[in-house]
Design a protein around this motif. Structure first.
Motif, PDB file in Angstrom:
ATOM      1  N   PRO A  85       0.889  -1.091   0.050  1.00  0.00           N
ATOM      2  CA  PRO A  85      -0.133  -0.069   0.046  1.00  0.00           C
ATOM      3  C   PRO A  85       0.790   1.224  -0.033  1.00  0.00           C
ATOM      4  CG  PRO A  85       0.041  -0.764   2.262  1.00  0.00           C
ATOM      5  CD  PRO A  85       0.683  -1.613   1.370  1.00  0.00           C
ATOM      6  N   ASP A  86       0.458   2.116  -0.708  1.00  0.00           N
ATOM      7  CA  ASP A  86       0.953   3.637  -0.486  1.00  0.00           C
ATOM      8  C   ASP A  86       1.038   4.045   0.901  1.00  0.00           C
ATOM      9  OD1 ASP A  86       0.246   6.666  -0.467  1.00  0.00           O
ATOM     10  OD2 ASP A  86       1.504   6.291  -2.077  1.00  0.00           O
ATOM     11  N   GLY A  87       1.876   4.863   1.249  1.00  0.00           N
ATOM     12  CA  GLY A  87       2.018   5.137   2.749  1.00  0.00           C
ATOM     13  C   GLY A  87       1.121   5.937   3.393  1.00  0.00           C
ATOM     14  N   HIS A  88       0.181   6.767   2.509  1.00  0.00           N
ATOM     15  CA  HIS A  88      -1.030   7.352   2.888  1.00  0.00           C
ATOM     16  C   HIS A  88      -2.237   6.343   2.916  1.00  0.00           C
ATOM     17  CE1 HIS A  88       1.517  11.025   2.961  1.00  0.00           C
ATOM     18  NE2 HIS A  88       1.842  10.732   1.702  1.00  0.00           N
ATOM     19  N   THR A  89      -2.176   5.299   2.419  1.00  0.00           N
ATOM     20  CA  THR A  89      -3.545   4.545   2.360  1.00  0.00           C
ATOM     21  C   THR A  89      -4.193   4.311   3.612  1.00  0.00           C
ATOM     22  OG1 THR A  89      -2.527   3.176   0.313  1.00  0.00           O
ATOM     23  CG2 THR A  89      -4.365   2.214   1.590  1.00  0.00           C
ATOM     24  N   PRO A  90      -3.434   3.767   4.701  1.00  0.00           N
ATOM     25  CA  PRO A  90      -4.278   3.562   5.955  1.00  0.00           C
ATOM     26  C   PRO A  90      -5.142   4.675   6.432  1.00  0.00           C
ATOM     27  CG  PRO A  90      -1.881   2.783   6.343  1.00  0.00           C
ATOM     28  CD  PRO A  90      -1.895   3.542   4.849  1.00  0.00           C
ATOM     29  N   GLU A  91      -4.459   5.879   6.319  1.00  0.00           N
ATOM     30  CA  GLU A  91      -5.155   7.248   6.667  1.00  0.00           C
ATOM     31  C   GLU A  91      -6.252   7.496   5.802  1.00  0.00           C
ATOM     32  OE1 GLU A  91      -1.836   6.951   6.302  1.00  0.00           O
ATOM     33  OE2 GLU A  91      -1.283   7.063   8.475  1.00  0.00           O
ATOM     34  N   LEU A  92      -6.084   7.046   4.474  1.00  0.00           N
ATOM     35  CA  LEU A  92      -7.365   7.245   3.294  1.00  0.00           C
ATOM     36  C   LEU A  92      -8.438   6.507   3.571  1.00  0.00           C
ATOM     37  CD1 LEU A  92      -8.238   8.669   0.774  1.00  0.00           C
ATOM     38  CD2 LEU A  92      -6.926   7.025  -0.507  1.00  0.00           C
ATOM     39  N   VAL A  93      -7.849   5.312   4.070  1.00  0.00           N
ATOM     40  CA  VAL A  93      -9.053   4.020   3.999  1.00  0.00           C
ATOM     41  C   VAL A  93     -10.074   4.516   5.263  1.00  0.00           C
ATOM     42  CG1 VAL A  93      -9.165   1.699   4.720  1.00  0.00           C
ATOM     43  CG2 VAL A  93      -7.836   2.273   2.714  1.00  0.00           C
ATOM     44  N   VAL A  94      -9.200   4.944   6.639  1.00  0.00           N
ATOM     45  CA  VAL A  94     -10.047   5.291   7.566  1.00  0.00           C
ATOM     46  C   VAL A  94     -11.079   6.497   7.397  1.00  0.00           C
ATOM     47  CG1 VAL A  94      -9.927   6.057  10.102  1.00  0.00           C
ATOM     48  CG2 VAL A  94      -8.276   4.422   9.185  1.00  0.00           C
ATOM     49  N   GLU A  95     -10.477   7.429   6.609  1.00  0.00           N
ATOM     50  CA  GLU A  95     -11.032   8.601   6.037  1.00  0.00           C
ATOM     51  C   GLU A  95     -12.312   8.227   5.401  1.00  0.00           C
ATOM     52  OE1 GLU A  95      -8.608  11.274   4.300  1.00  0.00           O
ATOM     53  OE2 GLU A  95      -7.268  11.733   6.009  1.00  0.00           O
ATOM     54  N   LYS A  96     -12.259   7.353   4.479  1.00  0.00           N
ATOM     55  CA  LYS A  96     -13.411   6.944   3.610  1.00  0.00           C
ATOM     56  C   LYS A  96     -14.445   6.269   4.474  1.00  0.00           C
ATOM     57  CE  LYS A  96     -12.158   8.761  -0.315  1.00  0.00           C
ATOM     58  NZ  LYS A  96     -12.891   9.847  -1.020  1.00  0.00           N
ATOM     59  N   MET A  97     -13.899   5.361   5.383  1.00  0.00           N
ATOM     60  CA  MET A  97     -14.766   4.975   6.284  1.00  0.00           C
ATOM     61  C   MET A  97     -15.607   5.909   7.251  1.00  0.00           C
ATOM     62  SD  MET A  97     -14.130   1.794   9.294  1.00  0.00           S
ATOM     63  CE  MET A  97     -12.619   2.857  10.122  1.00  0.00           C
ATOM     64  N   LEU A  98     -15.076   6.896   7.724  1.00  0.00           N
ATOM     65  CA  LEU A  98     -15.716   7.954   8.262  1.00  0.00           C
ATOM     66  C   LEU A  98     -16.565   8.780   7.419  1.00  0.00           C
ATOM     67  CD1 LEU A  98     -12.660   9.288  10.451  1.00  0.00           C
ATOM     68  CD2 LEU A  98     -14.685   7.929  11.065  1.00  0.00           C
ATOM     69  N   GLU A  99     -16.444   8.881   6.198  1.00  0.00           N
ATOM     70  CA  GLU A  99     -17.053   9.647   5.138  1.00  0.00           C
ATOM     71  C   GLU A  99     -18.310   8.877   5.193  1.00  0.00           C
ATOM     72  OE1 GLU A  99     -15.096  10.216   1.435  1.00  0.00           O
ATOM     73  OE2 GLU A  99     -13.635  11.673   2.317  1.00  0.00           O
ATOM     74  N   LEU A 100     -18.232   7.530   4.912  1.00  0.00           N
ATOM     75  CA  LEU A 100     -19.552   6.691   4.928  1.00  0.00           C
ATOM     76  C   LEU A 100     -20.324   6.733   6.052  1.00  0.00           C
ATOM     77  CD1 LEU A 100     -21.119   4.377   3.460  1.00  0.00           C
ATOM     78  CD2 LEU A 100     -19.403   2.585   4.515  1.00  0.00           C
ATOM     79  N   ALA A 101     -19.700   6.810   7.086  1.00  0.00           N
ATOM     80  CA  ALA A 101     -20.326   7.082   8.395  1.00  0.00           C
ATOM     81  C   ALA A 101     -21.389   8.277   8.274  1.00  0.00           C
ATOM     82  CB  ALA A 101     -19.576   6.787   9.681  1.00  0.00           C
ATOM     83  N   HIS A 102     -20.823   9.366   7.832  1.00  0.00           N
ATOM     84  CA  HIS A 102     -21.401  10.503   7.991  1.00  0.00           C
ATOM     85  C   HIS A 102     -22.518  10.665   6.883  1.00  0.00           C
ATOM     86  CE1 HIS A 102     -19.194  13.170  10.789  1.00  0.00           C
ATOM     87  NE2 HIS A 102     -17.861  12.567  10.113  1.00  0.00           N
ATOM     88  N   LEU A 103     -22.314   9.857   5.610  1.00  0.00           N
ATOM     89  CA  LEU A 103     -23.428   9.772   4.792  1.00  0.00           C
ATOM     90  C   LEU A 103     -24.354   8.959   5.220  1.00  0.00           C
ATOM     91  CD1 LEU A 103     -23.683  10.451   1.808  1.00  0.00           C
ATOM     92  CD2 LEU A 103     -22.998   8.203   1.160  1.00  0.00           C
ATOM     93  N   LEU A 104     -24.419   7.996   5.893  1.00  0.00           N
ATOM     94  CA  LEU A 104     -25.415   7.035   6.606  1.00  0.00           C
ATOM     95  C   LEU A 104     -25.993   7.841   7.807  1.00  0.00           C
ATOM     96  CD1 LEU A 104     -23.716   3.838   6.294  1.00  0.00           C
ATOM     97  CD2 LEU A 104     -25.497   4.671   4.877  1.00  0.00           C
ATOM     98  N   GLY A 105     -25.541   8.704   8.306  1.00  0.00           N
ATOM     99  CA  GLY A 105     -26.014   9.576   9.479  1.00  0.00           C
ATOM    100  C   GLY A 105     -25.690   8.826  10.821  1.00  0.00           C
ATOM    101  N   ALA A 106     -24.531   8.054  10.900  1.00  0.00           N
ATOM    102  CA  ALA A 106     -24.070   7.333  11.995  1.00  0.00           C
ATOM    103  C   ALA A 106     -23.741   8.248  13.272  1.00  0.00           C
ATOM    104  CB  ALA A 106     -22.893   6.199  11.756  1.00  0.00           C
ATOM    105  N   GLU A 107     -24.046   7.818  14.375  1.00  0.00           N
ATOM    106  CA  GLU A 107     -23.419   8.686  15.591  1.00  0.00           C
ATOM    107  C   GLU A 107     -21.952   8.238  15.865  1.00  0.00           C
ATOM    108  OE1 GLU A 107     -26.722   8.593  18.713  1.00  0.00           O
ATOM    109  OE2 GLU A 107     -27.697   7.784  17.082  1.00  0.00           O
ATOM    110  N   TYR A 108     -21.544   6.908  15.587  1.00  0.00           N
ATOM    111  CA  TYR A 108     -20.415   6.571  15.874  1.00  0.00           C
ATOM    112  C   TYR A 108     -19.817   5.514  15.171  1.00  0.00           C
ATOM    113  CZ  TYR A 108     -22.837   2.317  17.940  1.00  0.00           C
ATOM    114  OH  TYR A 108     -23.706   1.444  18.031  1.00  0.00           O
ATOM    115  N   VAL A 109     -18.496   5.156  15.172  1.00  0.00           N
ATOM    116  CA  VAL A 109     -18.057   4.113  14.175  1.00  0.00           C
ATOM    117  C   VAL A 109     -17.032   3.311  15.072  1.00  0.00           C
ATOM    118  CG1 VAL A 109     -16.238   3.541  12.288  1.00  0.00           C
ATOM    119  CG2 VAL A 109     -17.686   5.782  12.355  1.00  0.00           C
ATOM    120  N   GLU A 110     -17.240   1.961  15.096  1.00  0.00           N
ATOM    121  CA  GLU A 110     -16.669   0.968  15.865  1.00  0.00           C
ATOM    122  C   GLU A 110     -15.975  -0.034  15.167  1.00  0.00           C
ATOM    123  OE1 GLU A 110     -17.853  -2.731  19.132  1.00  0.00           O
ATOM    124  OE2 GLU A 110     -19.376  -1.119  18.649  1.00  0.00           O
TER     125      GLU A 110
END
Length: 359
Positions: A95-120
């Motif tokens: 993976p690219d050096g920034h991939t872990p951070e990017l992947v977590v960011e995309k997970m958070l974007e999905l959470a916001h899109l779905l209206g989630a209150e938290y991510v576990e």
């Protein structure tokens, strides 16, 4: 980088193959990252999976399996993953050096899109992912323990590594005439489920639906999901459910009729599982999460496994709230009340509560 969203149970077969090929090639993947587990959660509990795939040059370089749960008990959450020990993103070989951070960011974007209150995120095994989660503000939610038994040592060495009390318990089970068989067919699954309901009654736990075990058997097949039963005079008195991923076994469930506890059916079943895994050339048996200081922790600690910590992480996107924790006093009290529910009723409604908690 291209990002695609797919859903188990709805996506074409080509997506399923691509997902499992990536998961099977990843050193940090578990049986719960597989496509089949997502299908089981969907068909058994009605969960909708949101599985993110990351591509570069047509090659998958990362993936995240997540389930969105909206609950009156715990609120709206995006979980990776519910109903199991492990989850979290997986990264490719290079993976690219920034991939872990990017992947977590995309997970958070999905959470916001779905209206989630938290991510576990449940017990990620890749340290790069853990580091990225912490850097994005995730905090530790729970800490559990598991024991991992090295099956490559061979049957004789594994037997010698057992605590003396365990060896004696296995010998007693054999002398009492207990036998172990692999459960195949619906009648055997029903027998396993009846024992499971007895355990739920004893512990005051909401019951899984019978279709959960049916779906495990059909979606994963015998190669990945094995039900073992211990019989006394032909009667099922205990059982275990083992899941397999690559060269590892996972203890998913142990069930027993408490009237036959003195015969030590669980000890015999677990030893047969160890014996079977070693003879098939598997590398490890993971005994699953438990809390230190409990009776099940003491039981698991006697089987010669290596103790390892399992850490769950959470990020609250809105005001923090208390998430369900079976060992909290409130839930211990509720369990005592739930133990009064007849098993026939628990089998019909318990899964709805279980689905809401997602634990």
């Amino acid at each position: 980088m291209e990002v695609r969203l797919i859903t188990p149970g709805e996506a074409p077969a080509s997506d399923k193959r691509a997902w499992d090929e990536f998961v099977n090639a990843n050193e940090f993947s578990t049986v719960y990252h597989t496509w089949a587990w997502g299908e089981v959660l969907g068909s058994s509990f009605g969960y909708r999976g949101y599985y993110l795939c990351f591509f570069e040059g047509g090659e998958m370089v990362a993936s995240i399996p997540t389930i969105y749960i909206r609950s009156p008990i715990s609120g709206a959450g995006l979980k990776s993953l519910p109903m199991c020990e492990y989850g979290g993103p997986l990264l490719g070989q290079r993976p690219d050096g920034h991939t872990p951070e990017l992947v977590v960011e995309k997970m958070l974007e999905l959470a916001h899109l779905l209206g989630a209150e938290y991510v576990e995120v449940r017990s990620p095994l890749d340290p790069r992912i853990t580091k990225a989660l912490v850097e994005k503000g995730f905090r530790r939610l729970r800490t559990y323990t598991t024991f991992r038994i090295d099956l490559s040592k061979g049957v004789k060495a594994l037997w010698r590594s057992l605590n003396k009390k365990v060896r004696n318990a296995v010998r007693k089970a054999l002398k009492s005439g207990l036998e172990v068989v692999e459960a195949r067919g619906k009648a055997c699954l029903r027998a396993f489920y009846r024992l499971s309901l007895l355990v739920d009654k004893r512990h005051g736990s909401p019951a899984h639906p019978f279709r959960f075990f049916e779906d495990l058997s059909s979606c994963m097949g015998r190669e990945k999901a094995r039900f073992l039963l211990s019989l006394h005079d032909g009667r099922p008195v205990g059982g275990i459910l083992l899941l397999r991923h690559k060269n590892k076994l996972y203890w998913r469930a142990g069930v027993m009729d408490d009237r036959f506890r003195h015969l030590n059916p669980t000890n015999l079943l677990l030893w047969k599982a160890i014996e079977m895994g070693a003879e098939e050339g598997l590398e490890e048996l993971d005994l699953g999460r438990t809390r230190k200081g409990t009776g099940i922790y003491l039981f698991k600690s006697r089987w010669g496994g290596r103790e390892a910590l399992l850490r769950d992480y959470v990020l609250f996107l809105r005001r923090p709230r208390e998430l369900p924790e079976p060992y909290h006093r409130r839930y211990v009290y509720l369990s005592k009340i739930w133990s009064l529910v007849p098993s026939s009723l628990n089998s019909k409604i318990g899964w709805r509560l279980l689905r809401s908690v997602g634990f």
